[in-house]
Motif scaffolding. Structure first.
Motif, mmCIF file in Angstrom:
data_model
loop_
_atom_site.group_PDB
_atom_site.id
_atom_site.type_symbol
_atom_site.label_atom_id
_atom_site.label_comp_id
_atom_site.label_asym_id
_atom_site.label_seq_id
_atom_site.Cartn_x
_atom_site.Cartn_y
_atom_site.Cartn_z
ATOM 1 N N THR A 49 -93.838 -61.816 73.941
ATOM 2 C CA THR A 49 -93.592 -63.278 73.813
ATOM 3 C C THR A 49 -94.443 -64.137 73.088
ATOM 4 O O THR A 49 -95.621 -63.790 73.040
ATOM 5 C CB THR A 49 -93.261 -64.018 75.177
ATOM 6 O OG1 THR A 49 -92.826 -65.353 74.944
ATOM 7 C CG2 THR A 49 -94.414 -63.913 75.881
ATOM 8 N N TYR A 50 -94.164 -65.135 72.131
ATOM 9 C CA TYR A 50 -95.055 -66.081 71.644
ATOM 10 C C TYR A 50 -95.886 -67.021 72.881
ATOM 11 O O TYR A 50 -96.758 -67.580 72.341
ATOM 12 C CB TYR A 50 -94.262 -67.071 70.648
ATOM 13 C CG TYR A 50 -93.261 -67.934 71.230
ATOM 14 C CD1 TYR A 50 -93.755 -69.167 71.536
ATOM 15 C CD2 TYR A 50 -91.962 -67.799 71.604
ATOM 16 C CE1 TYR A 50 -92.870 -70.105 72.183
ATOM 17 C CE2 TYR A 50 -90.968 -68.695 72.076
ATOM 18 C CZ TYR A 50 -91.484 -69.801 72.384
ATOM 19 O OH TYR A 50 -90.755 -70.771 73.055
ATOM 20 N N ALA A 51 -95.122 -67.074 73.968
ATOM 21 C CA ALA A 51 -95.719 -68.155 74.883
ATOM 22 C C ALA A 51 -97.041 -67.490 75.351
ATOM 23 O O ALA A 51 -97.362 -66.083 75.411
ATOM 24 C CB ALA A 51 -94.722 -68.090 76.116
ATOM 25 N N ASP A 52 -97.774 -68.487 75.755
ATOM 26 C CA ASP A 52 -99.341 -68.193 76.025
ATOM 27 C C ASP A 52 -98.991 -67.702 77.819
ATOM 28 O O ASP A 52 -99.883 -68.404 78.413
ATOM 29 C CB ASP A 52 -100.028 -69.441 75.855
ATOM 30 C CG ASP A 52 -101.636 -69.143 76.181
ATOM 31 O OD1 ASP A 52 -102.271 -68.110 76.434
ATOM 32 O OD2 ASP A 52 -102.381 -70.112 76.611
ATOM 33 N N VAL A 53 -98.943 -66.354 77.903
ATOM 34 C CA VAL A 53 -98.981 -65.952 79.124
ATOM 35 C C VAL A 53 -98.833 -64.547 79.276
ATOM 36 O O VAL A 53 -98.202 -63.954 78.274
ATOM 37 C CB VAL A 53 -97.686 -66.736 79.984
ATOM 38 C CG1 VAL A 53 -96.288 -66.160 79.614
ATOM 39 C CG2 VAL A 53 -98.015 -66.585 81.507
ATOM 40 N N THR A 54 -99.503 -63.865 80.321
ATOM 41 C CA THR A 54 -99.256 -62.291 80.342
ATOM 42 C C THR A 54 -97.956 -62.130 80.983
ATOM 43 O O THR A 54 -97.739 -62.459 82.026
ATOM 44 C CB THR A 54 -100.471 -61.956 81.290
ATOM 45 O OG1 THR A 54 -101.700 -62.221 80.543
ATOM 46 C CG2 THR A 54 -100.315 -60.464 81.243
ATOM 47 N N THR A 55 -97.396 -61.279 80.468
ATOM 48 C CA THR A 55 -95.944 -60.727 80.920
ATOM 49 C C THR A 55 -96.042 -59.499 81.492
ATOM 50 O O THR A 55 -97.011 -58.473 81.289
ATOM 51 C CB THR A 55 -94.846 -61.018 80.012
ATOM 52 O OG1 THR A 55 -94.937 -60.089 78.885
ATOM 53 C CG2 THR A 55 -94.298 -62.347 79.731
ATOM 54 N N VAL A 56 -95.268 -58.816 82.236
ATOM 55 C CA VAL A 56 -95.298 -57.628 83.112
ATOM 56 C C VAL A 56 -94.114 -56.639 82.450
ATOM 57 O O VAL A 56 -92.929 -57.315 82.304
ATOM 58 C CB VAL A 56 -95.583 -57.573 84.373
ATOM 59 C CG1 VAL A 56 -96.843 -58.066 84.791
ATOM 60 C CG2 VAL A 56 -94.267 -58.203 85.169
ATOM 61 N N SER A 57 -94.160 -55.430 82.173
ATOM 62 C CA SER A 57 -93.133 -54.461 82.196
ATOM 63 C C SER A 57 -93.297 -53.605 83.316
ATOM 64 O O SER A 57 -93.951 -53.514 84.317
ATOM 65 C CB SER A 57 -93.210 -53.854 80.841
ATOM 66 O OG SER A 57 -94.391 -53.028 80.799
ATOM 67 N N VAL A 58 -92.370 -52.510 83.288
ATOM 68 C CA VAL A 58 -92.376 -51.456 84.247
ATOM 69 C C VAL A 58 -93.735 -50.672 84.089
ATOM 70 O O VAL A 58 -94.137 -50.056 85.406
ATOM 71 C CB VAL A 58 -91.351 -50.424 83.989
ATOM 72 C CG1 VAL A 58 -89.751 -51.049 84.211
ATOM 73 C CG2 VAL A 58 -91.357 -49.825 82.599
ATOM 74 N N SER A 59 -94.446 -50.832 83.186
ATOM 75 C CA SER A 59 -95.633 -49.998 83.107
ATOM 76 C C SER A 59 -96.885 -50.894 83.417
ATOM 77 O O SER A 59 -97.941 -50.447 83.521
ATOM 78 C CB SER A 59 -95.823 -49.358 81.748
ATOM 79 O OG SER A 59 -95.797 -50.396 80.753
ATOM 80 N N GLY A 60 -96.488 -52.205 83.797
ATOM 81 C CA GLY A 60 -97.803 -53.105 84.257
ATOM 82 C C GLY A 60 -97.686 -54.328 83.259
ATOM 83 O O GLY A 60 -97.140 -54.385 82.373
ATOM 84 N N PRO A 61 -98.946 -54.985 83.600
ATOM 85 C CA PRO A 61 -99.180 -56.158 82.683
ATOM 86 C C PRO A 61 -99.503 -55.859 81.051
ATOM 87 O O PRO A 61 -100.084 -54.938 80.765
ATOM 88 C CB PRO A 61 -100.522 -56.916 83.273
ATOM 89 C CG PRO A 61 -100.609 -56.158 84.617
ATOM 90 C CD PRO A 61 -100.078 -54.969 84.578
ATOM 91 N N LYS A 62 -98.804 -56.841 80.414
ATOM 92 C CA LYS A 62 -98.924 -56.308 78.853
ATOM 93 C C LYS A 62 -100.037 -57.140 78.294
ATOM 94 O O LYS A 62 -99.712 -58.049 77.236
ATOM 95 C CB LYS A 62 -97.615 -56.619 78.160
ATOM 96 C CG LYS A 62 -96.306 -55.719 78.773
ATOM 97 C CD LYS A 62 -95.114 -55.803 77.781
ATOM 98 C CE LYS A 62 -94.307 -57.218 78.025
ATOM 99 N NZ LYS A 62 -93.070 -57.296 77.455
ATOM 100 N N THR A 63 -101.183 -56.652 78.590
ATOM 101 C CA THR A 63 -102.333 -57.365 78.005
ATOM 102 C C THR A 63 -102.589 -57.283 76.615
ATOM 103 O O THR A 63 -103.058 -58.005 75.920
ATOM 104 C CB THR A 63 -103.631 -56.983 78.864
ATOM 105 O OG1 THR A 63 -103.698 -55.563 78.893
ATOM 106 C CG2 THR A 63 -103.646 -57.491 80.318
#
Length: 696
Positions: free
Chosen positions: A516-530
């Protein structure tokens, strides 16, 4: 995966009960992983264990033949392979084909029969590598995707006997020199796997050059097996224990985010080598028939229940995935989703036992079809050709209605081809699929936008964080426009490209899939998308340095945010995403650019081509309620974030979903390319609307 019978070769010629037990470990890991047992997210390493076993056993056979006669009877070798592999394999393919006719839509059947034909022709891994196939993709699950490993093995054994024969002669019958040549070939394959896995993960996973070393590791072990018998008992115990631990650790610690095969595959492969070596050492042969000698791990693996599961492991592997796929369809709504995998695996075991008893074992031994190589090979060829022909012929017959029409291929009219259709009045209307549906359902997947604008560096995958130059349009123009976001902004390329040509834009594409363009860490099934955070920071710095005239952003918002170590959901997630979007939009506005937010578009939980071909006379059945497809709360939140930052908000959701439920067809245009992207022709038809919505 095909080494399921007692060994015939070299130092492994005597029956190895521990290897049957190791097969059992491998196939159980695969079954549990595919059934969705979360305790083994890396259960796919069972295939790597099978590769090592196969390389060990088959190379043992070939090495012994070379040692005794100085040559290899290739016809006899391939005849043995045909008797061993094809009867059960073709039986499962035929049953799967029938099940596809019963359970799948016409388009679903067409996709499946191509995979079945490729499997019958021994090249499924090549097809899956090209198609970016995924076992668990919600819109396209192939019932024979597991045949990729058989493709790797059979392609390996097409060349391996000849390679060993050449190596034997180049080494002048000198064993160590021959082993050195084999080790060199293994090293080259390892290097290819390590180099190509990070940037070409799909190809590295499915193709022979990056997988051959795993079978080669077993081959090297077979060539050194006579010397391993002198291994001290303590060393054998240690090797076996360490090997089982490495397999277990990889099954538990690896997951969907693991870059595989590459370096990671060394863990289960070396572990498998150690287990087999431990069973060979201390004068043992996998605990032997009498249970004497070898490591303690070999004794455990030689226990009767494990040996039996190992003997039927090939049939278990063949049956388990089609049963899981069709079981999920047949049991939907009948039993809870969480139990469907267990029921499917429960059905797989008797199927495998019956197949082993009445098909696999008797035909491998030459009953019914004999052991004459010429007859075996001719039978295999005829069966393969017939299965390919029947599969493709049946698939073509099923989809003949959906062939592209001349009207569908026509150039859309200038102006607004959707005038009068958007906005619609009243509820979504039912009706048959238009004869000029654009794109045709057969070409629908070719209509996706994932590859635009045609270079990987402009649409980063996996671990990449820095986009390439990615400059399009009028490169000399002083008006620079940036596309920033994930594939949901890139889906607008057909319209943006036309607008850029008309307005003399230079367009820079800064896209990373699933970020995402948004300033936040999101997660998927494999964990945080850092990795997305790193990409976003780099892209924002580049935008600040370039100071473009306009930045167009859009992104899939469905991945939940994680704040303070807590994964948010519902209203909390929407609030966090709104704040994150506002921060990014404010940063973009601070560069002096005009900022445009294109609203996220509808999403559906099914393959649109599959649904529309199943309900071609009632397309309303492929429509989805607006509040499910659009997430109205996020539309409000994103609009508020854009307005607060002084950005232009383009409600593209109203174009893609002008009535309730959100239609899958608007006019002659198919709306969805897959579960969450718009088709290229539909986007192109929206060009005039997007042009009018963008600032001048």
């Amino acid at each position: 995966m095909t080494a399921g019978a007692p060994a015939e070769g070299a130092s492994a010629l005597d029956y190895r009960p521990d290897i049957d037990g190791l097969r059992a470990v491998a196939v159980v890991l695969i079954l549990l992983y595919h059934a969705g047992w979360s305790a083994v997210p890396g259960g796919y390493v069972g295939v790597d264990v099978f590769f090592v076993i196969s390389g060990f056993l088959i190379t043992g056979l070939l090495a012994r033949e070379l040692g005794q006669s100085g040559t290899i009877d290739l016809r006899a070798f391939y005849a043995r392979r045909a008797r061993r592999i094809l009867p059960a394999s073709f039986l499962v393919l035929v049953v799967t084909l029938v099940a596809c006719v019963v359970f799948f839509s016409p388009i679903g059947l067409w996709h499946a029969v191509r995979d079945i034909a490729a499997s019958a022709a021994y090249v499924p891994n090549i097809v899956f590598a090209r198609d970016t196939a995924d076992y668990f993709h919600p819109a396209r699950v192939s019932p024979v995707i597991h045949y990729w490993s058989l493709g790797v093995e059979e392609q390996f054994y097409v060349v391996w006997p000849a390679f060993l024969l050449v190596a034997h002669r180049l080494a002048a019958r000198h064993g160590p020199r021959m082993s050195l040549l084999v080790a060199l070939a293994v090293a080259v394959s390892v290097a290819l796997s390590v180099v190509f896995t990070p940037g070409h993960a799909n190809a590295a996973f499915y193709l022979l050059p990056t997988r051959a070393w795993e079978l080669g590791a077993g081959a090297l072990l077979a060539m050194g097996a006579p010397r391993l018998r002198a291994m001290p008992l303590a060393a054998a115990h240690l090797a076996g224990a360490a090997g089982l631990a490495m397999i277990a650790i990889s099954a538990v610690a690896f997951g969907s985010s693991t870059s595989f095969p590459g370096v990671a595959a060394l863990v289960p492969v070396v572990g498998s080598v150690l287990v087999i070596a431990g069973g060979t050492g201390a004068g043992g042969q996998g605990a032997g028939r009498a249970g004497a000698g070898g490591s303690w791990s070999a004794r455990v693996l030689a226990l009767p229940p494990l040996r039996y599961v190992g003997r039927i492991s090939y049939s278990l592997y063949l049956w388990h995935w089609p049963v899981l796929v069709f079981g999920a369809i047949a049991l939907q709504g009948v039993i809870p989703d969480g139990l469907q995998g267990a029921v499917a695996i429960g059905l797989t075991v008797p199927l495998a036992a019956i197949t082993y008893r009445w098909v696999e074992d008797p035909l491998r031994r030459g009953r019914l079809i004999g052991r004459r190589p010429s007859r075996n090979l001719a039978t295999a060829l005829i069966a393969s050709v017939l299965l390919v022909a029947v599969s493709l012929g049946g698939g073509l017959f099923a989809v003949r209605r959906f062939e592209p029409s001349a009207a569908a291929a026509a150039v859309p009219p200038s102006g607004d081809p959707l005038a009068g259709l958007i906005p619609a009045t009243g509820p979504t209307q039912d009706g048959p699929l238009p004869v000029d549906a654009t794109p045709s359902l057969l070409n629908l997947h070719a209509g996706t936008i994932i590859e635009n604008p045609f270079t990987e560096a402009c649409s980063l995958q996996t671990s990449g964080t820095v986009n390439g130059p990615c400059t399009f349009g009028d490169r000399a123009s002083k008006t620079e426009v940036v596309l920033f976001g994930d594939s949901h902004v890139l889906q607008w390329w057909p319209a943006v490209e036309s607008i850029a040509r008309e307005r003399d834009w230079k367009v820079v594409v800064l896209v990373k899939t699933s970020c995402t363009y948004a300033d936040v860490t999101t997660v998927s099934v494999s964990g945080p998308k850092t990795v997305c955070d790193a990409w976003r920071s780099t892209a924002l710095a580049r935008i600040a340095a370039d100071r473009p005239a306009m930045v167009i952003v859009s992104a899939n918002h469905r991945a939940p945010p994680i704040v303070g170590g807590v994964v948010l959901a519902g209203g909390a997630a929407t609030t966090a995403m709104q704040g994150a979007a506002a921060r990014t939009l404010a940063d973009l506005r601070a560069t002096g650019a005009s900022v445009v937010v294109i609203a996220d578009t509808p999403q559906v939980p099914w393959d649109p081509a599959d649904c529309l071909s199943r309900y071609a006379d009632h397309v309303i059945r492929c429509a989805l309620q607006r509040d499910v497809a659009l997430d109205p709360a996020w539309l409000v939140a994103e609009r508020a974030a854009a307005t607060g930052a002084g950005a232009t908000f383009v409600d593209a959701a109203a174009w893609a979903c002008p009535s309730d439920p959100c239609p899958a067809i608007i006019g002659r245009y198919v709306v969805y390319a897959d579960t969450n992207h718009l088709t290229r022709p539909f986007v192109a038809a929206l060009t005039s609307r997007l042009d009018a919505a963008l600032p001048r």
